[in-house]
Design a protein around this motif. Structure first.
Motif, PDB file in Angstrom:
ATOM      1  N   SER A 132     -52.885  39.826 -97.113  1.00 51.98           N
ATOM      2  CA  SER A 132     -53.466  41.168 -97.252  1.00 51.98           C
ATOM      3  C   SER A 132     -52.979  42.121 -96.173  1.00 51.98           C
ATOM      4  CB  SER A 132     -54.988  41.085 -97.235  1.00 51.98           C
ATOM      5  OG  SER A 132     -55.486  40.806 -95.931  1.00 51.98           O
ATOM      6  N   TYR A 133     -52.569  41.588 -95.030  1.00 51.66           N
ATOM      7  CA  TYR A 133     -52.062  42.423 -93.939  1.00 51.66           C
ATOM      8  C   TYR A 133     -50.540  42.555 -93.971  1.00 51.66           C
ATOM      9  CZ  TYR A 133     -56.780  41.711 -92.101  1.00 51.66           C
ATOM     10  OH  TYR A 133     -58.156  41.651 -91.940  1.00 51.66           O
ATOM     11  N   GLY A 134     -49.887  41.916 -94.957  1.00 48.16           N
ATOM     12  CA  GLY A 134     -48.467  42.172 -95.171  1.00 48.16           C
ATOM     13  C   GLY A 134     -47.491  41.133 -94.689  1.00 48.16           C
ATOM     14  N   ALA A 135     -47.952  40.024 -94.111  1.00 49.31           N
ATOM     15  CA  ALA A 135     -47.015  39.022 -93.601  1.00 49.31           C
ATOM     16  C   ALA A 135     -46.429  38.180 -94.729  1.00 49.31           C
ATOM     17  CB  ALA A 135     -47.713  38.119 -92.593  1.00 49.31           C
ATOM     18  N   GLU A 136     -45.262  37.614 -94.468  1.00 45.79           N
ATOM     19  CA  GLU A 136     -44.678  36.631 -95.373  1.00 45.79           C
ATOM     20  C   GLU A 136     -45.162  35.241 -94.960  1.00 45.79           C
ATOM     21  OE1 GLU A 136     -40.325  34.660 -96.502  1.00 45.79           O
ATOM     22  OE2 GLU A 136     -40.405  36.605 -95.467  1.00 45.79           O
ATOM     23  N   ILE A 137     -45.600  34.446 -95.924  1.00 47.45           N
ATOM     24  CA  ILE A 137     -46.111  33.103 -95.653  1.00 47.45           C
ATOM     25  C   ILE A 137     -45.086  32.063 -96.092  1.00 47.45           C
ATOM     26  CG2 ILE A 137     -47.892  31.418 -96.248  1.00 47.45           C
ATOM     27  CD1 ILE A 137     -49.832  33.736 -96.606  1.00 47.45           C
TER      28      ILE A 137
ATOM     29  N   ALA B 269     -42.621  46.460 -87.365  1.00 50.50           N
ATOM     30  CA  ALA B 269     -42.825  45.042 -87.097  1.00 50.50           C
ATOM     31  C   ALA B 269     -43.044  44.274 -88.395  1.00 50.50           C
ATOM     32  CB  ALA B 269     -44.027  44.848 -86.171  1.00 50.50           C
ATOM     33  N   LYS B 270     -42.531  43.048 -88.447  1.00 46.38           N
ATOM     34  CA  LYS B 270     -42.689  42.189 -89.615  1.00 46.38           C
ATOM     35  C   LYS B 270     -43.061  40.786 -89.158  1.00 46.38           C
ATOM     36  CE  LYS B 270     -40.225  40.045 -93.481  1.00 46.38           C
ATOM     37  NZ  LYS B 270     -38.919  39.818 -94.141  1.00 46.38           N
ATOM     38  N   ALA B 271     -44.080  40.200 -89.810  1.00 50.90           N
ATOM     39  CA  ALA B 271     -44.547  38.868 -89.430  1.00 50.90           C
ATOM     40  C   ALA B 271     -44.132  37.825 -90.450  1.00 50.90           C
ATOM     41  CB  ALA B 271     -46.067  38.866 -89.281  1.00 50.90           C
TER      42      ALA B 271
END
Length: 334
Positions: A121-126, A101-103
């Motif tokens: 920090s949890y890996g999502a792209e902003i 999964a990718k956010a």
């Protein structure tokens, strides 16, 4: 999941299903009696400590419930959301629990840096976009539709509401004779879930909502008898409440909420100080609105057994210290 699911019927049974789904992943947060706040307010005050939840806020309940409900194929598509911070962190955290999964998190350009750091920090792209929540929401919806992503609504999807509603089940277990519950309102997902859970057990439990005077969408909607999805949103330190109701959250709450009140930033800061002075609790502004409404006299619950849902702690030390020491400056109100 298509956006049409935002208009699906909602039932209390979905909250029980969410509880089973969430049990391996989240904390059942404590419900603490506050002697100091009880003496100040003239009622029995209990604090539902969602500020001690994973990610520092309640939002992780709804996010995990929705991501866990997706198929493996759906999780391999981009999971897109819009957030001022906490929901984005929760979705980012939830995607970490499931391989593949990718956010993608759209945020207003003025989003607080400490919340952005937590999302990262949890890996999502902003992706920063827009000056307020509604502008950012529109772009996030477009992006998800254009790219075939799964949009995870911060408050309007039944699975999100069901996850937040598990807080209500925990309140009932800890205090079966609770009389009043006071809940912050931004988009209404939290109060929709909690109210549905509480009222399914006891219709006499009174549920109050509190929102920021900068985003009084619930007050306007309940007053006029229809959902105001588009309102003028002002500036406020309570960034987590800068949303509006959806048709589903309006439908679930407008005839069953006891009252909705709005509080301003100065009242919120006063409540934050009280949380620190009486309970040594560091809470973010959005989490302080329930107490702000009570101490300002907007909600009269004297001699009632009352639960305040303390929704989050995600605020930088510098900003927290500045608010409590200096109060609201004209620059902060812009």
């Amino acid at each position: 999941m298509p956006l049409s699911e935002l208009n699906k019927p909602f039932s209390p049974g979905e909250i029980w299903e969410a509880r089973k789904r969430l049990k391996p992943y989240i904390y059942s947060t404590p419900l603490l009696f506050s002697t100091g706040l009880s003496q100040i307010t003239g009622c029995e005050i209990y604090l539902k400590m969602e500020c001690w939840q994973l990610c520092g806020c309640f939002k992780v309940r709804g996010a995990i419930n929705m991501v866990a409900s997706l198929s493996e194929g759906e999780r391999r598509r981009e999971l897109v959301t819009c957030s001022s911070g906490n929901h984005g962190a929760a979705v980012s955290f939830a995607t970490n629990l499931f391989r593949g999964a990718k956010a993608i998190v759209f945020v207003p350009r003025k989003a607080e840096k400490s919340k952005l750091a937590k999302i990262k920090s949890y890996g999502a792209e902003i992706i920063p976009y827009g000056q307020d929540f509604l502008m950012t929401l529109d772009r996030a919806l477009e992006y998800a539709e254009e790219g075939g992503g799964i949009f995870i609504h911060s408050h309007g999807h039944p699975l999100i509401i069901a996850g937040q509603g598990t807080i209500g089940l925990e309140i009932l277990e800890d205090i079966p004779d609770v009389e009043v519950v006071v809940v912050p309102i931004g988009g209404g997902g939290l109060i929709s879930g909690i109210l549905t859970a509480l009222k399914s057990a006891n219709e006499k439990i009174r549920v109050f909502g509190v929102e920021s005077s900068a985003a009084p969408g619930a007050q306007m909607s309940y007053r006029d008898g229809y959902c105001h999805e588009r309102i003028q949103i002002g500036a406020s330190i309570a960034d987590g409440l800068m949303g509006t109701l959806t048709p589903l959250t309006f439908e679930l709450t407008h005839k069953r909420v006891e009252k909705v009140v709005a509080v301003n930033d100065d009242q919120i800061v006063q409540a934050m100080r009280l949380f620190q002075e009486e309970e040594q609790l560091t809470v973010e502004p959005s989490a302080a609105v329930s107490l702000a409404a009570i101490i300002s006299g907007e909600i009269d619950i004297r001699n009632k057994k009352t639960v305040l849902v303390v929704t989050g702690r995600n605020i930088s030390w510098e900003r927290y210290q500045s608010l409590l020491t200096d109060g609201i400056s004209p620059k902060q109100e812009e």
